[in-house]
Write a protein that holds these residues in place. Structure first.
Motif, PDB file in Angstrom:
ATOM      1  N   GLU A 291       0.854  -1.179   0.000  1.00  0.00           N
ATOM      2  CA  GLU A 291       0.000   0.000   0.000  1.00  0.00           C
ATOM      3  C   GLU A 291       0.893   1.232   0.000  1.00  0.00           C
ATOM      4  OE1 GLU A 291      -3.542   0.431   2.712  1.00  0.00           O
ATOM      5  OE2 GLU A 291      -2.271   2.017   3.556  1.00  0.00           O
ATOM      6  N   GLN A 293       0.806   5.237   0.345  1.00  0.00           N
ATOM      7  CA  GLN A 293      -0.052   6.358   0.724  1.00  0.00           C
ATOM      8  C   GLN A 293       0.753   7.656   0.636  1.00  0.00           C
ATOM      9  OE1 GLN A 293      -1.498   6.974   4.907  1.00  0.00           O
ATOM     10  NE2 GLN A 293      -3.489   6.666   3.925  1.00  0.00           N
ATOM     11  N   ASP A 352       4.624   2.207  10.148  1.00  0.00           N
ATOM     12  CA  ASP A 352       4.400   3.441  10.910  1.00  0.00           C
ATOM     13  C   ASP A 352       5.717   4.095  11.312  1.00  0.00           C
ATOM     14  OD1 ASP A 352       1.600   3.073  10.848  1.00  0.00           O
ATOM     15  OD2 ASP A 352       1.789   1.571  12.449  1.00  0.00           O
ATOM     16  N   ASP A 378       2.339  -7.771   4.085  1.00  0.00           N
ATOM     17  CA  ASP A 378       1.589  -6.561   3.801  1.00  0.00           C
ATOM     18  C   ASP A 378       2.431  -5.351   4.164  1.00  0.00           C
ATOM     19  OD1 ASP A 378      -1.435  -7.068   2.991  1.00  0.00           O
ATOM     20  OD2 ASP A 378      -0.796  -8.689   4.330  1.00  0.00           O
ATOM     21  N   ARG A 380       3.445  -1.301   3.956  1.00  0.00           N
ATOM     22  CA  ARG A 380       2.905   0.046   3.773  1.00  0.00           C
ATOM     23  C   ARG A 380       4.057   1.037   3.613  1.00  0.00           C
ATOM     24  NH1 ARG A 380       0.593   1.541   8.380  1.00  0.00           N
ATOM     25  NH2 ARG A 380       1.423  -0.285   9.456  1.00  0.00           N
ATOM     26  N   GLY A 382       4.769   5.154   3.033  1.00  0.00           N
ATOM     27  CA  GLY A 382       4.140   6.473   3.111  1.00  0.00           C
ATOM     28  C   GLY A 382       5.099   7.567   2.707  1.00  0.00           C
ATOM     29  N   THR A 393      -4.161   6.936  -2.026  1.00  0.00           N
ATOM     30  CA  THR A 393      -3.600   5.625  -1.708  1.00  0.00           C
ATOM     31  C   THR A 393      -3.697   4.748  -2.948  1.00  0.00           C
ATOM     32  OG1 THR A 393      -4.366   5.848   0.570  1.00  0.00           O
ATOM     33  CG2 THR A 393      -3.756   3.634  -0.157  1.00  0.00           C
ATOM     34  N   TRP A 395      -2.328   0.723  -4.578  1.00  0.00           N
ATOM     35  CA  TRP A 395      -1.858  -0.596  -4.167  1.00  0.00           C
ATOM     36  C   TRP A 395      -1.097  -1.255  -5.302  1.00  0.00           C
ATOM     37  CZ3 TRP A 395      -6.723   1.387  -3.253  1.00  0.00           C
ATOM     38  CH2 TRP A 395      -7.039   1.635  -1.908  1.00  0.00           C
TER      39      TRP A 395
END
Lengths: 412, 412
Positions: A291, A293, A352, A378, A380, A382, A393, A395
């Motif tokens: 993902e 973002q 994060d 998975d 992510r 950013g 966002t 994918w």
């Protein structure tokens, strides 16, 4: 020569989900034998009279006859049947390809006693070979009288090189009725010389006027099917159709202001999003679902273009395949997007964990939690541009030896 | 951790070419030890007083301090020295990165007694780590007094993960003088977490006014360095500089109308083109050199965008790696470029063999000669859009397991 069957994607869900029946939708499948294979490859979905339809299609200007015709048919707003051919995309076949599609439309229209323009046809598979009309005719004939089948059988039959069947469902309360939304999709498997066609079909028993239905689909597509990318390539046949049978007997939704319109849209969006994610999860050679973002851009559109630049970057995708916290490649991808960005306001995170802020590595950067995140399936990524409120966002999946094997190692 | 050295690209030329001396150009190299390696990694080129300069730089908005400064310096039009650091790109290092570059400029300017803005600096290698000023200072100090070295030693020293040294030369008659043009480039090797920086330096002993020199470089770059692509990613540090020492003592060229300007441009263009091709020939994992030619577009710009869409398509690049005459993927790439195209006028060829015309496979298509062409190392793909006179040629390499291995299998 067909390559050996590829094994089920490691990112596939454990099982095909339980999808609800949609009143007014009857599925049947048959063997047209478009290729030398022993499997169903022709799907037929009969839709109750009164069904409305919306569609979105590839922007590839070298599109197939099916796409050309589908664009015209959607203007009519009504549908009675869907036919999907797997194994031959009928693309780049000139007038003979168009005639083959029109023959199927006429055959089904005669059977149902409807207008040919209410019969939607999609095809996926080898290009440059007109769809063989004799096989299509016999296949349709068999499908018209076949026993109804499950959603899973439909999802399998529309697939080509997909490694698992893909479906999703949701529901919504419209007025005093609960309406169902269910959909299937075939994804990004693509074997030489086939095309990576994405075909998606969503069905609801809600009653929705065609203009609103088209608006809902177009709106839902932006943040779902148009926000995924496997390898930046765009098929000549990509199609998503949304059918509304009206069998839930809600007062027909005419505008966004009607009670329940927002709820139905949310259900359609949820199904579209799940189907889009499943396509990425079956991306060729994929070992990680990613993902991306982007926040802080000057606009949502700008954020989306930056996010796609990151998601399409072979260097970012290979770094994630290698579980490498290579934020420099993300910086590079942001910079090459051609969108407003300021190196000295840029911040990058994995999961994060911020790895860079204000154009510099963060003080006391600890790679351990980042490395742990990258070991998962998975991922992510950013990027905050620090310029405005724009966000998006998208994918994608990683780029692995599997992709090369699928697309280069086997020859046509 | 550095990966094992990669073996010499199969597309490399047999040997480094013999390059002429350029009067007014003195090359020296030294060990700054930016990484844990035992090789020269700092290059220093001294340029005679009166040398003019032109430069083109990456369009990546997250560019390095070297690129920011270089853009400003080129406005001044004069150069006395070039310093190239290999092993640390100094990108994404904020004000400390800029200070490190300014320190090098000041050190060399003091030595030569020139203005700091006449000292050009490039860096390539790991990002996010400010160039260590102590190593840079000691390296520059050593380089200033080192013995002059060969072109090949310079080409090796500016390289990072390149698998072979890259140089090219040409000459031209300007007035009654023969002027020389020689250049070196480092290419698209790129190891995590380094960036794929392309740095190119071209030198001539011709006397050329800065404005004309800049015009010549910008014009030459379009059809050379800006017409190659390895993986569609754009480094934050890409730089090409062109230096003219004037030591050939021709009357200074001021405009395109001056005698010999066209000849000099042709020589610069030839060197730029050869250097650009060498970068592609060292593309990561490359096993085939691919020329993509688009004709019949509505304009040259449109043709170039279509050609880049083909050259950047992972599906086209993997098909060629697999020696698969997959013209459908070329059709797809043409269609996705977003440029005017008409499926039913499109023609595709591999080598000199047309495989599709007017939107259909050619009658009696014989795959044998096409397959034979694809087995070679130098592949030509052609697409004629049948719409106008626009044409463009770009160069790329195939996409192989080698690319994945280099970019994913080794971690930082």
């Amino acid at each position: 020569m067909r390559p050996p069957m590829h094994s089920r994607s490691p990112l596939a869900p454990a099982a095909f989900p339980a999808l609800p029946e949609i009143a007014g939708v009857t599925r049947r499948v048959a063997r047209a034998r478009y290729k030398e294979w022993d499997r169903c490859d022709l799907s037929y979905v009969e839709l109750a009279p009164g069904t409305t339809v919306a569609g979105v299609f590839t922007r590839n200007v070298c599109c197939s006859s099916e796409v050309e015709l589908g664009r015209e048919q959607v203007q009519g707003g009504s549908a009675r049947a869907l036919v999907v051919n797997a194994g031959n995309s009928n693309a780049f076949t000139g007038y003979r390809g168009r005639e083959a599609v029109e023959a199927i439309m006429a055959q089904v229209a005669e059977h149902l006693g409807c207008s040919a323009r209410e019969v939607f046809v999609s095809s996926t598979g080898v290009i440059g070979v007109p769809l063989p009309s004799d096989k299509a005719r016999a296949g349709v004939e068999a499908a018209l009288t076949a026993e109804p089948c499950s959603w899973e059988a439909l999802a399998e039959t529309i697939g080509t090189t997909d490694t698992f069947a893909k479906g999703a469902a949701s529901s919504a309360v419209v007025g005093d009725r609960t309406v169902q939304v269910a959909g299937v999709v075939k994804g990004s498997g693509m074997i030489a010389p086939d095309m990576a066609t994405m075909l998606g079909y969503i069905f609801t028993d809600a009653a929705v006027a065609p203009a609103l239905l088209q608006d809902m689909l177009a709106r839902a597509t932006g943040a779902t099917f148009n926000s995924i990318t496997v390898d930046s390539d765009t098929s000549t046949s990509d199609t998503v159709l949304l059918f509304a049978t009206g069998k839930a007997n809600n007062p027909e939704l005419q505008s966004w202001d009607d009670a329940g319109a927002d709820a139905l849209y949310a259900a359609i969006h949820a199904v579209a999003r799940e189907l889009a994610h499943l396509v990425v999860r079956d991306g060729e050679g994929a070992s990680k679902f990613i993902e991306v973002q982007v926040t802080g851009a000057v606009s949502d559109d700008s954020a989306r273009r930056v996010a796609l630049a990151i998601a399409n970057s072979p260097l970012v995708k290979t770094a994630i395949a290698g579980e490498d916290a290579n934020w420099g490649r993300v910086v590079m991808a942001v910079g090459k997007a051609g969108e407003p960005a300021d190196r000295d306001r840029l911040a990058i995170r994995f999961g994060d964990h911020w790895v860079a802020k204000d154009g510099l590595p963060v003080d006391g950067y600890d790679e351990a939690p980042v490395a742990a995140h990258l070991k998962g399936q998975d991922i992510r990524v950013g990027a905050d541009l620090g310029l405005g409120e724009g966000r998006a966002t998208v994918w994608t999946c990683d780029l692995t030896h599997g992709y090369i094997s699928i697309n280069a190692d086997y020859r046509s």
